[in-house]
Scaffold this motif. Structure first.
Motif, short mmCIF file in Angstrom:
data_model
loop_
_atom_site.label_atom_id
_atom_site.label_comp_id
_atom_site.label_asym_id
_atom_site.label_seq_id
_atom_site.Cartn_x
_atom_site.Cartn_y
_atom_site.Cartn_z
N THR A 19 -25.49 152.52 -10.26
CA THR A 19 -24.40 152.46 -11.12
C THR A 19 -23.43 153.46 -10.78
O THR A 19 -23.34 154.54 -10.13
CB THR A 19 -25.14 152.60 -12.72
N VAL A 20 -22.35 153.03 -11.28
CA VAL A 20 -21.16 154.02 -11.23
C VAL A 20 -20.71 154.45 -12.72
O VAL A 20 -20.49 153.86 -13.62
CB VAL A 20 -19.74 153.40 -10.59
N VAL A 21 -20.45 156.01 -12.72
CA VAL A 21 -20.27 156.42 -13.93
C VAL A 21 -19.26 157.72 -13.94
O VAL A 21 -18.96 158.10 -12.87
CB VAL A 21 -21.86 157.19 -14.76
N ASP A 22 -18.79 158.20 -15.28
CA ASP A 22 -17.62 159.01 -15.10
C ASP A 22 -18.36 160.34 -15.00
O ASP A 22 -19.58 160.05 -15.42
CB ASP A 22 -16.69 158.88 -16.30
N TYR A 41 -29.92 160.08 -6.58
CA TYR A 41 -29.14 160.51 -5.60
C TYR A 41 -27.87 160.15 -6.07
O TYR A 41 -27.31 159.31 -6.62
CB TYR A 41 -29.36 159.64 -4.14
N ILE A 42 -26.82 161.30 -5.87
CA ILE A 42 -25.53 161.36 -6.65
C ILE A 42 -24.45 161.45 -5.68
O ILE A 42 -24.63 162.59 -4.68
CB ILE A 42 -25.45 162.19 -7.78
N ARG A 43 -23.56 160.67 -5.56
CA ARG A 43 -22.37 161.12 -4.75
C ARG A 43 -21.01 160.33 -5.38
O ARG A 43 -21.21 159.68 -6.19
CB ARG A 43 -22.69 160.13 -3.34
N PRO A 44 -19.87 161.02 -4.94
CA PRO A 44 -18.66 160.65 -5.43
C PRO A 44 -18.38 159.04 -5.05
O PRO A 44 -18.77 158.79 -4.21
CB PRO A 44 -17.71 161.52 -4.63
N ALA A 45 -18.03 158.35 -6.09
CA ALA A 45 -17.88 156.92 -5.80
C ALA A 45 -16.57 156.68 -5.01
O ALA A 45 -15.46 157.41 -5.05
CB ALA A 45 -17.48 156.29 -7.47
N GLU A 46 -16.42 155.58 -4.18
CA GLU A 46 -15.51 155.29 -3.29
C GLU A 46 -14.23 154.81 -4.33
O GLU A 46 -14.39 154.24 -5.28
CB GLU A 46 -15.66 153.96 -2.45
N THR A 47 -12.96 155.49 -4.03
CA THR A 47 -11.97 155.33 -4.61
C THR A 47 -11.14 153.92 -3.78
O THR A 47 -11.09 153.91 -2.64
CB THR A 47 -10.85 156.48 -4.72
N VAL A 48 -10.71 152.97 -4.77
CA VAL A 48 -9.85 151.87 -3.93
C VAL A 48 -8.31 152.07 -4.18
O VAL A 48 -7.97 152.47 -5.34
CB VAL A 48 -10.22 150.61 -4.81
#
Length: 50
Positions: A19-22, A41-48
């Motif tokens: 899931t992608v969260v703030d 596992y947590i990683r920065p979400a890819e930015t479009v």
């Protein structure tokens, strides 16, 4: 900033779902995972970029 949080399988460590969260939600999710013994596992979400 947004983060992708993946729940990991207890046996082989493969990502089960994600899931992608703030940023404000990350602490709450980490606390819940720690309380239940869930592996994440947590990683920065890819930015479009457009």
């Amino acid at each position: 900033m947004r983060f992708e949080i993946m729940r990991l399988d207890d046996i082989d460590g493969a990502a089960v779902d994600s899931t992608v969260v703030d940023a404000a939600s990350v602490d709450r999710i980490v606390q819940q995972a720690a309380a239940s013994g869930q592996r994440i596992y947590i990683r920065p979400a890819e930015t479009v970029v457009r």
